[in-house]
Design an enzyme around this catalytic site. Structure first.
Site: not given
Ligand code: PRP
Length: 175
Positions: A43, A98-99, A102, A104, A106, A158, A164
């Site tokens: 991402g 990071e993109d 959410d 957290g 990841t 995505d 993307r």
């Protein structure tokens, strides 16, 4: 999969504005420290490419990849790194890019792994955050903007590997 299902949430000019501010903040803190910038695939690939091109000092880049939830999640529920950085990180100034943060999970897993490599410093830069979704606390040192709990695509993000490549952030579906 037509464009009529997409509603623009953050247009290109707003992304540029956020990028400019983030690049200023990162430049202020890293200009003289020979940092390693680490993107979380997939991402972050567009955000990271745009961000590092706004830095007018040398940086090294590397990547990590984290298995998606489901098959790649360990029995204990922790995401698993499937690609680790190649550069040695001990004693380095490390900035993770990071993109979106959410739940957290990841970023927390990536930061935990990188901390074990004994960097001199370790910080996180995220373009987007959904604070209402957080399950694992994550400190975002450089944040583009918070967004509500909407399913967003584009600019690296995505839906089933599509969208993307959109140059803006959009909400998918009827949200
Ligand atoms: C997305 C996104 C973040 C992560 C955020 O990645 O790019 O890495 O989810 O979610 P979290 O805060 O709940 O962990 P995804 O797992 O979809 O993989 P991708 O980057 O390859 O699209």
């Amino acid at each position: 999969m037509t464009s009529s299902r997409l509603r623009v949430l953050i247009p290109q000019d707003e992304i540029s504005r956020l990028l400019g501010r983030l690049a200023e903040e990162v430049s202020r803190d890293y200009r003289d420290s020979d940092p390693v910038v680490i993107g979380i695939l997939k991402g972050a690939f567009i955000f990271m490419a745009d961000l590092v091109r706004l830095l007018d000092f040398p940086v090294q880049v590397d990547f990590v990849r984290v298995a998606s939830y489901g098959a790649g999640t360990r029995p204990g529920g922790q995401p698993r790194l499937t690609l680790r950085p190649h550069l040695p990180l001990a004693g380095r100034q490390v900035l993770v890019v990071e993109d979106i943060v959410d739940t957290g999970h990841t970023t927390a897993a990536v930061l935990r792994y990188l901390e074990r490599q004994r960097p001199a410093s370790l910080r996180l830069c995220a373009l987007l955050s959904k604070p209402s979704r957080r399950e694992t606390p994550v400190v975002i040192n450089y944040l583009g903007t918070n967004i509500p709990d909407l399913f967003v695509v584009g600019y690296g993000l995505d839906a089933a590997e599509r969208h993307r490549n959109l140059p803006y952030i959009a909400v998918l579906g009827n949200e």
